[in-house]
Design a protein around this motif. Structure first.
Motif, PDB file in Angstrom:
ATOM      1  N   MET A  89      -6.010   1.254   1.377  1.00  0.00           N
ATOM      2  CA  MET A  89      -4.668   1.829   1.499  1.00  0.00           C
ATOM      3  C   MET A  89      -3.801   1.452   0.302  1.00  0.00           C
ATOM      4  O   MET A  89      -3.019   2.262  -0.189  1.00  0.00           O
ATOM      5  N   ASP A  90      -3.958   0.231  -0.186  1.00  0.00           N
ATOM      6  CA  ASP A  90      -3.206  -0.175  -1.378  1.00  0.00           C
ATOM      7  C   ASP A  90      -3.617   0.650  -2.601  1.00  0.00           C
ATOM      8  O   ASP A  90      -2.796   0.964  -3.467  1.00  0.00           O
ATOM      9  N   MET A  91      -4.904   1.023  -2.657  1.00  0.00           N
ATOM     10  CA  MET A  91      -5.403   1.789  -3.791  1.00  0.00           C
ATOM     11  C   MET A  91      -4.913   3.232  -3.770  1.00  0.00           C
ATOM     12  O   MET A  91      -4.675   3.827  -4.825  1.00  0.00           O
ATOM     13  N   THR A  92      -4.777   3.804  -2.573  1.00  0.00           N
ATOM     14  CA  THR A  92      -4.493   5.243  -2.467  1.00  0.00           C
ATOM     15  C   THR A  92      -3.107   5.566  -1.918  1.00  0.00           C
ATOM     16  O   THR A  92      -2.628   6.685  -2.078  1.00  0.00           O
ATOM     17  N   GLY A  93      -2.484   4.610  -1.229  1.00  0.00           N
ATOM     18  CA  GLY A  93      -1.203   4.888  -0.592  1.00  0.00           C
ATOM     19  C   GLY A  93      -1.346   5.644   0.712  1.00  0.00           C
ATOM     20  O   GLY A  93      -0.355   6.055   1.322  1.00  0.00           O
ATOM     21  N   SER A  94      -2.581   5.834   1.165  1.00  0.00           N
ATOM     22  CA  SER A  94      -2.824   6.570   2.408  1.00  0.00           C
ATOM     23  C   SER A  94      -2.774   5.627   3.604  1.00  0.00           C
ATOM     24  O   SER A  94      -3.001   4.420   3.483  1.00  0.00           O
ATOM     25  N   VAL A  95      -2.485   6.205   4.773  1.00  0.00           N
ATOM     26  CA  VAL A  95      -2.536   5.460   6.034  1.00  0.00           C
ATOM     27  C   VAL A  95      -3.841   5.829   6.719  1.00  0.00           C
ATOM     28  O   VAL A  95      -4.141   6.999   6.943  1.00  0.00           O
ATOM     29  N   LEU A  96      -4.629   4.812   7.044  1.00  0.00           N
ATOM     30  CA  LEU A  96      -5.997   5.063   7.473  1.00  0.00           C
ATOM     31  C   LEU A  96      -6.252   4.750   8.942  1.00  0.00           C
ATOM     32  O   LEU A  96      -5.827   3.712   9.438  1.00  0.00           O
ATOM     33  N   TYR A  97      -6.904   5.644   9.635  1.00  0.00           N
ATOM     34  CA  TYR A  97      -7.593   5.393  10.899  1.00  0.00           C
ATOM     35  C   TYR A  97      -6.752   4.648  11.930  1.00  0.00           C
ATOM     36  O   TYR A  97      -7.242   3.725  12.583  1.00  0.00           O
ATOM     37  N   ILE A  98      -5.506   5.042  12.091  1.00  0.00           N
ATOM     38  CA  ILE A  98      -4.645   4.392  13.080  1.00  0.00           C
ATOM     39  C   ILE A  98      -5.151   4.664  14.493  1.00  0.00           C
ATOM     40  O   ILE A  98      -5.263   3.745  15.321  1.00  0.00           O
ATOM     41  N   LYS A  99      -5.494   5.931  14.768  1.00  0.00           N
ATOM     42  CA  LYS A  99      -5.982   6.275  16.103  1.00  0.00           C
ATOM     43  C   LYS A  99      -7.323   5.620  16.395  1.00  0.00           C
ATOM     44  O   LYS A  99      -7.557   5.124  17.505  1.00  0.00           O
TER      45      LYS A  99
END
Length: 407
Positions: free
Chosen positions: A270-280
């Protein structure tokens, strides 16, 4: 070691050449050649074929009694010639065994002699793997290191490209690697995975020979990566080499097993891409753990196997509220011992730790501890059957269940 005598009884580890073969087989168009007796190659093929349910080609110099006395030079030269003619591999890894290491064959000199007399396109590397020097985890580590060292020799770093290196541990399954690749692709992260066993250890039906794996050209690119991510200790020495020689920084992570360890990986991505991952997905896992808590909480557990996998499973068991009473690593150093102690920090109950043990010693401890469940590879099945303790099979090798290689 067993208290009965001064020998190891049923060792809790695999041979060092086994780990080297596992690493080499994840390289595209590669071939392993064991310099030793025919039995060594047969043993390796048998274990790998039983675990992964796939055919494996492992060549042998087939040393005999005469070669054991006078040296195996002629056998090795003949074996190299036959393998190159028969398979035309891009990479030939010559892996030593106890026999050739004990008699002192100069394998590098023999390979140099062959190269001087024969002009071949095949890259040839040598890997020193005497089993009395450690188990398969160290053979794997040596093979990955030799791959990086050989193929980056002479490389001059004059740029930094937009990709990362990922060194997977010997405890990863083909399914683990495929899932990791899917995650990276979804985030549009380019990565060189070393070694890539996603298909070479789990071939699609109908394809007799699957040559997929890490490209040699990609290994040569590793000095130009932005950083390296290392799972476990298998690729740590190689990552350190890239850092020392080319300045490629690296992050060392535990196997992504359980909430805590997996969060560490996702936080980096997430730090590398700024994306939010796999919360669900994470929430569903937590929900499943809550549902299982009433069944697993307080269950006395024995965990054994190769150190990196044991450390990850131990962390997950603690998250599930289980009660580890014995952690056994048949081929671990004090460094692994300290790592397991760190995982156990804050754990109220006493947990016995064994390293360098065999199954004979482990059985005696288990008889006294009376656990509810065992977690480890198939080599513990006799203890499980004798003491009537359920065994959850995980790790390598798994001989007596189908699909164990995909866990």
């Amino acid at each position: 070691m067993s208290m009965k005598n001064y020998v190891t009884i049923n060792p809790c580890k695999m041979c060092q050449p086994m780990g080297a073969i596992m690493a080499i087989n994840g390289i595209k168009d590669s071939m392993s050649l064991l310099h030793g007796s025919q039995g060594c190659a047969t043993y390796m093929r048998l274990h790998l074929a039983h675990h992964f349910e796939e055919p494996f080609d492992v060549a042998s110099s087939a040393m005999n009694e005469k070669a054991a006395i006078y040296g195996g030079r002629e056998q090795l030269l003949t074996a190299i010639e036959n393998v190159i003619k028969g398979y035309s591999p891009s990479l030939l890894a010559i892996i030593t065994t106890c026999l050739t290491e004990t008699i002192g064959d100069n394998v590098e000199a023999i390979v140099k002699e062959y190269k001087q007399k024969n002009h071949v396109d095949t890259e040839i590397i040598t890997i020193s793997t005497p089993s009395y020097g450690g188990g398969h985890i160290y053979g794997y580590e040596k093979a990955v290191y030799e791959l990086i060292k050989h193929f980056t020799s002479g490389v001059i770093k004059n740029r930094e490209d937009e990709f990362i290196n990922i060194f997977i541990g010997e405890g990863f399954s083909p399914a683990d690697v495929r899932n990791l690749k899917k995650i990276l692709q979804s985030l549009k992260i380019e990565a060189v995975i070393i070694p890539d066993i996603s298909e070479s250890f789990d071939k699609p039906f109908g394809i007799c020979k699957c040559n997929n794996g890490t490209n040699i050209s990609d290994i040569k690119r590793t000095p130009h990566a932005k950083r390296s991510i290392v799972f476990g200790k298998g690729g740590l020495k190689a990552a350190e080499y890239l850092y020392d020689k080319f300045g490629v920084t690296f992050i060392s992570l535990p196997y992504p097993i359980g909430i805590k360890n997996t969060d560490m990986l996702y936080n980096i991505l997430m730090d590398m891409t700024g994306s939010v991952l796999y919360i669900k997905e994470r929430s569903r896992l937590v929900d499943a753990m809550v549902d299982c808590h009433k069944y697993l909480s307080g269950k006395k557990t024995v965990i054994y196997g190769e150190p990196d996998l044991v450390s990850g499973i131990l962390s997950f068991c603690l998250e599930l509220g289980m009660k580890p009473v014995l952690v056994a690593m048949g081929d671990a150093t004090s460094e692994f011992f300290e790592e397991v102690r760190d995982v156990l920090k804050g754990y109220d109950n006493q947990c016995l730790m064994l390293f360098g043990n065999d199954f004979d010693e482990m059985e005696r401890k288990i008889e006294k501890l009376k656990p509810d469940i065992m977690i480890g590879n198939s080599n513990g099945r006799r203890i499980s059957e004798k003491l009537n303790i359920p065994l959850v099979r995980v790790g390598f090798p798994i001989h007596d269940r189908v699909g164990g290689s995909r866990i």
